[in-house]
Design an enzyme around this catalytic site. Structure first.
Site, PDB file in Angstrom:
ATOM      1  CE  LYS A   1      -3.697  -2.347   2.572  1.00 38.50           C
ATOM      2  NZ  LYS A   1      -4.573  -2.281   3.765  1.00 38.50           N
TER       3      LYS A   1
ATOM      4  CE1 TYR B   1      -9.303  -3.016   1.059  1.00 39.85           C
ATOM      5  CE2 TYR B   1      -8.765  -0.847   0.197  1.00 39.85           C
ATOM      6  CZ  TYR B   1      -8.394  -2.016   0.829  1.00 39.85           C
ATOM      7  OH  TYR B   1      -7.091  -2.179   1.241  1.00 39.85           O
TER       8      TYR B   1
ATOM      9  CG  ASN C   1      -3.264  -2.723   7.131  1.00 41.77           C
ATOM     10  OD1 ASN C   1      -3.135  -2.216   6.009  1.00 41.77           O
ATOM     11  ND2 ASN C   1      -4.295  -3.474   7.445  1.00 41.77           N
TER      12      ASN C   1
ATOM     13  CG  HIS D   1      -5.403  -6.262   0.307  1.00 40.63           C
ATOM     14  ND1 HIS D   1      -6.518  -6.288   1.120  1.00 40.63           N
ATOM     15  CD2 HIS D   1      -5.672  -7.119  -0.709  1.00 40.63           C
ATOM     16  CE1 HIS D   1      -7.421  -7.107   0.607  1.00 40.63           C
ATOM     17  NE2 HIS D   1      -6.927  -7.631  -0.511  1.00 40.63           N
TER      18      HIS D   1
ATOM     19  CD  GLU E   1      -9.002  -9.200  -2.782  1.00 42.67           C
ATOM     20  OE1 GLU E   1      -7.825  -9.589  -2.652  1.00 42.67           O
ATOM     21  OE2 GLU E   1      -9.742  -8.930  -1.823  1.00 42.67           O
TER      22      GLU E   1
HETATM   23  P1  CMP Z   1      -6.987  -4.662   4.244  1.00 42.69           P
HETATM   24  O1  CMP Z   1      -6.448  -6.001   4.581  1.00 42.69           O
HETATM   25  O2  CMP Z   1      -6.474  -4.020   2.994  1.00 42.69           O
HETATM   26  O3  CMP Z   1      -8.579  -4.743   4.149  1.00 42.69           O
HETATM   27  C1  CMP Z   1      -9.415  -3.630   4.401  1.00 42.69           C
HETATM   28  C2  CMP Z   1      -8.667  -2.484   4.963  1.00 42.69           C
HETATM   29  O4  CMP Z   1      -9.449  -1.528   5.608  1.00 42.69           O
HETATM   30  C3  CMP Z   1      -7.729  -2.996   6.047  1.00 42.69           C
HETATM   31  O5  CMP Z   1      -6.677  -3.695   5.455  1.00 42.69           O
HETATM   32  C4  CMP Z   1      -7.380  -1.723   6.769  1.00 42.69           C
HETATM   33  O6  CMP Z   1      -6.379  -0.999   6.050  1.00 42.69           O
HETATM   34  C5  CMP Z   1      -8.694  -0.970   6.651  1.00 42.69           C
HETATM   35  N1  CMP Z   1      -9.516  -1.071   7.848  1.00 42.69           N
HETATM   36  C6  CMP Z   1     -10.127  -2.166   8.335  1.00 42.69           C
HETATM   37  N2  CMP Z   1     -10.853  -1.861   9.427  1.00 42.69           N
HETATM   38  C7  CMP Z   1     -10.690  -0.546   9.624  1.00 42.69           C
HETATM   39  C8  CMP Z   1     -11.192   0.371  10.583  1.00 42.69           C
HETATM   40  N3  CMP Z   1     -12.027  -0.018  11.556  1.00 42.69           N
HETATM   41  N4  CMP Z   1     -10.803   1.652  10.484  1.00 42.69           N
HETATM   42  C9  CMP Z   1      -9.967   2.054   9.502  1.00 42.69           C
HETATM   43  N5  CMP Z   1      -9.470   1.231   8.533  1.00 42.69           N
HETATM   44  C10 CMP Z   1      -9.826  -0.053   8.621  1.00 42.69           C
END
Ligand code: CMP
Length: 152
Positions: free
Chosen positions: A9, A49, A112, A115, A126
């Site tokens: 990311k 998403y 984070n 993905h 995806e």
């Molecule tokens: P990812 O694994 O890419 O899948 C969905 C993404 O949404 C997740 O990683 C986080 O980056 C984001 N995400 C999930 N839950 C939350 C939340 N409660 N608040 C903000 N971002 C979130």
């Protein structure tokens, strides 16, 4: 054999961690069969998403994921979906175990770093969103016989 979508990311790119994450994937013995640097558009973000559109955190997530270039990859290997999910660690970097990508490099729920598809169904969908079939180049590295037994 499974294929999974991995995204490095925009935070991973900004923090110059892409090489270290890719090295972990290579070190694990997984095969990168597609890779590109790209900018996610709002439309692509909504498709990727789709399950989160409408949630209170979605606007921030869209702003984040479209904020700069990211690396998209298709990674192949036996049980690659589960293996990469374990390597990534829990969604929230603060809960992710040490030794995982997020556990070692992230202290955030949104930022984070990576993905990774969470099921065969999401991986197929995806991968189709991010890559055309001709961009995926399955291959067998010469080191392959040393990565796993022939029946694995
Ligand atoms: P990812 O694994 O890419 O899948 C969905 C993404 O949404 C997740 O990683 C986080 O980056 C984001 N995400 C999930 N839950 C939350 C939340 N409660 N608040 C903000 N971002 C979130």
């Amino acid at each position: 054999m499974e294929q999974t979508l991995v995204l490095l990311k925009p935070d991973c790119m900004e923090r110059r961690l892409a090489g270290r994450v890719i090295t972990r994937i290579e070190d694990k013995g997984l095969i990168i069969v597609a890779l590109k640097l790209m900018r996610v558009t709002p439309d692509l973000a909504r498709r990727h998403y789709a399950e989160h559109v409408g949630k209170d955190f979605y606007p921030g997530l869209e702003t984040f994921i479209t904020s700069g270039p990211l690396v998209a990859m298709v990674v192949e290997g036996p049980e690659a979906i589960a293996v990469i999910r374990k390597m990534a660690g829990a969604t929230n970097g603060r809960n992710a175990a040490p030794g995982t990508i997020r556990g070692d490099f992230s202290s955030s729920r949104q930022m984070n770093l990576v993905h990774a598809s969470d099921s065969p169904e999401s991986a197929e969908g995806e991968i189709g969103i991010f890559f055309a079939p001709e961009e995926i180049l399955p291959h067998t590295p010469t080191i392959f016989p040393w990565l796993r037994a022939a029946d694995e």
